[in-house]
Design a protein around this motif. Structure first.
Motif, short mmCIF file in Angstrom:
data_model
loop_
_atom_site.label_atom_id
_atom_site.label_comp_id
_atom_site.label_asym_id
_atom_site.label_seq_id
_atom_site.Cartn_x
_atom_site.Cartn_y
_atom_site.Cartn_z
N UNK A 76 11.22 -20.18 -4.07
CA UNK A 76 9.68 -20.02 -3.59
C UNK A 76 9.09 -18.12 -4.01
N UNK A 77 9.97 -17.50 -3.71
CA UNK A 77 9.42 -16.10 -3.66
C UNK A 77 10.28 -15.43 -4.70
N UNK A 78 9.76 -14.95 -5.95
CA UNK A 78 10.32 -14.17 -6.80
C UNK A 78 10.33 -12.69 -6.66
N UNK A 79 10.60 -11.96 -7.12
CA UNK A 79 10.81 -10.16 -7.04
C UNK A 79 9.46 -9.65 -6.92
N UNK A 80 8.46 -10.58 -7.40
CA UNK A 80 7.20 -10.02 -7.57
C UNK A 80 6.21 -9.88 -6.34
N UNK A 81 6.76 -10.29 -5.20
CA UNK A 81 6.07 -10.50 -4.09
C UNK A 81 6.42 -8.93 -3.27
N UNK A 82 7.47 -8.26 -3.95
CA UNK A 82 7.35 -7.08 -3.61
C UNK A 82 6.64 -5.89 -4.15
N UNK A 83 5.88 -6.41 -5.22
CA UNK A 83 4.90 -5.49 -6.24
C UNK A 83 4.11 -5.07 -5.38
N UNK A 84 3.36 -5.86 -4.42
CA UNK A 84 2.11 -5.32 -3.74
C UNK A 84 2.49 -3.95 -3.07
N UNK A 85 3.65 -3.64 -2.50
CA UNK A 85 4.23 -2.45 -1.92
C UNK A 85 4.15 -1.18 -2.81
N UNK A 86 4.03 -1.63 -4.23
CA UNK A 86 3.84 -0.54 -5.28
C UNK A 86 2.77 -0.36 -5.65
N UNK A 87 1.65 -1.26 -5.11
CA UNK A 87 0.14 -1.17 -5.89
C UNK A 87 -0.48 0.07 -5.64
N UNK A 88 -0.34 0.73 -4.48
CA UNK A 88 -1.39 1.77 -4.27
C UNK A 88 -0.68 3.13 -5.25
N UNK A 89 0.40 2.99 -5.42
CA UNK A 89 1.02 4.01 -6.14
C UNK A 89 0.59 3.80 -7.87
N UNK A 90 0.69 2.61 -8.30
CA UNK A 90 0.34 2.39 -9.62
C UNK A 90 -1.23 2.43 -10.12
N UNK A 91 -2.14 2.32 -9.21
CA UNK A 91 -3.35 2.35 -9.70
C UNK A 91 -4.26 3.55 -10.02
N UNK A 92 -3.47 4.70 -9.40
CA UNK A 92 -4.13 5.80 -9.51
C UNK A 92 -4.97 6.54 -8.50
N UNK A 93 -5.04 7.82 -8.35
CA UNK A 93 -5.63 8.34 -7.28
C UNK A 93 -6.84 8.04 -6.88
N UNK A 94 -7.74 7.64 -7.99
CA UNK A 94 -9.40 7.32 -7.70
C UNK A 94 -9.56 6.12 -7.04
N UNK A 95 -8.57 5.34 -6.76
CA UNK A 95 -8.71 4.23 -5.92
C UNK A 95 -8.19 4.33 -4.62
N UNK A 96 -9.35 4.62 -3.52
CA UNK A 96 -8.86 4.67 -2.21
C UNK A 96 -8.73 3.36 -1.41
N UNK A 97 -9.30 2.25 -1.82
CA UNK A 97 -9.44 1.11 -1.22
C UNK A 97 -8.98 -0.15 -2.25
N UNK A 98 -7.90 -0.88 -1.94
CA UNK A 98 -7.42 -2.05 -2.53
C UNK A 98 -7.59 -3.24 -1.88
N UNK A 99 -8.02 -4.17 -2.31
CA UNK A 99 -8.46 -5.58 -1.69
C UNK A 99 -7.32 -6.37 -2.32
N UNK A 100 -6.23 -6.77 -1.78
CA UNK A 100 -5.06 -7.54 -2.36
C UNK A 100 -5.26 -8.94 -2.08
N UNK A 101 -5.09 -9.90 -3.19
CA UNK A 101 -5.13 -11.35 -2.93
C UNK A 101 -3.96 -11.90 -3.33
#
Ligand SMILES: [Mn+2]
Length: 288
Positions: A76-101
């Motif tokens: 039920x859980x592929x490795x992509x569940x961990x990707x949210x932990x990397x999100x803030x690092x991948x989106x770039x410095x100018x994004x100070x807030x992420x709404x994750x769904x």
């Protein structure tokens, strides 16, 4: 920024979820982003035409894979569940807030509040988890007091600037590599944000078939809305939205498909274990 993290298997759910956010969310100026694991150009095109809004695609690269490749997965859980932990690092410095769904959510009302709610120095905002297991047990398992606020990881407001400055991605993978967790990404997020989480009302993440009149985000935590097994009252809302996407005519997924997926997963898992062992042996060889 509004973001989700998916592999090919979740392309349909993500397309419908983002379309629901686009049509119902009242967030015309918000950038949409997908962190994708192995998405093909054709998948991205299908998603883009379905959502009818520009989408920033970020591909998970080898460096990111290094962090997540060998972490625990289930059918039920592929490795992509961990990707949210990397999100803030991948989106770039100018994004100070992420709404994750999560891709298995559906936006049925105005969600603009999530982009403005003051985080008051907290790292994350989330909604209390609802499930089969008692929260006290889940807390105890990760070494916290029974009554600590344990949130579901499907809807998150993340202070991305804080996440980056405190090197939270690194810390989360240190934890994940140090010991096993029952709900890996969720347990780790709860630990990292311990005492620094803003509690959001349940309407922002209605889990477990919970029906309330003021729901803004529905979370299909049981059977997914594109499966025959789904009994959720909001499945019809999902299918109505899907009717205007590239998946309009896709058959609902069956139990049998799920069984095949399970078999595929256990084969892949065994293969990964072999690969990991082989790499370790080779490393020792080269060191001699
Ligand atoms: Mn989910």
């Amino acid at each position: 920024m509004l973001a989700c993290c998916i592999d090919r298997n979740y392309a349909e759910l993500a397309a419908v979820m983002l379309r629901s956010a686009h049509l119902n969310g009242n967030i015309p100026d918000v950038e949409f982003c997908i962190l994708g694991d192995g998405l093909r150009a054709s998948d991205k095109e299908k998603i883009r035409t379905s959502v009818e809004r520009p989408i920033t695609f970020i591909d998970i690269d080898e460096a990111m894979l290094g962090e997540i490749r060998y972490l625990k997965t289930t059918n039920a859980w592929s490795r992509v569940i961990y990707a949210r932990l990397l999100l803030p690092d991948c989106v770039g410095e100018n994004h100070s807030r992420i709404v994750y769904l999560d891709a298995d959510t559906l936006v049925v009302g105005d969600m603009s509040y999530l982009f403005t709610v003051p985080l008051e120095g907290n790292l994350i905002a989330g909604v209390r988890a609802r499930g089969i297991r008692k929260l006290a047990d889940m807390n105890r398992e990760i070494g916290r007091s029974d009554g600590a606020f344990y949130f579901n990881s499907g809807v998150l407001v993340i202070d991305a600037a804080k996440w980056r400055s405190e090197k939270m991605s690194e810390k989360s993978f240190e934890l994940l590599n140090a010991r096993p967790f029952s709900f890996p990404d969720q347990d780790v997020l709860n630990l990292l944000a311990d005492g620094r989480t803003l509690q959001l009302d349940g309407r922002w993440n209605a889990q477990m078939m919970e029906e309330r009149a003021d729901t803004v985000i529905v979370h299909f935590t049981k059977a997914k809305p594109n499966s025959e097994e789904c009994r959720h009252p909001q499945q019809s809302a999902y299918l109505a939205l899907r009717a205007d996407t590239a998946w309009a005519d896709a058959p609902l997924r069956t139990k049998r498909q799920r069984r095949w997926k399970r078999i595929g997963h256990s084969i892949r898992k065994r293969w990964l274990a072999i690969r990991k062992r082989w790499l370790a042996i080779r490393k020792r060889w080269l060191a001699v």
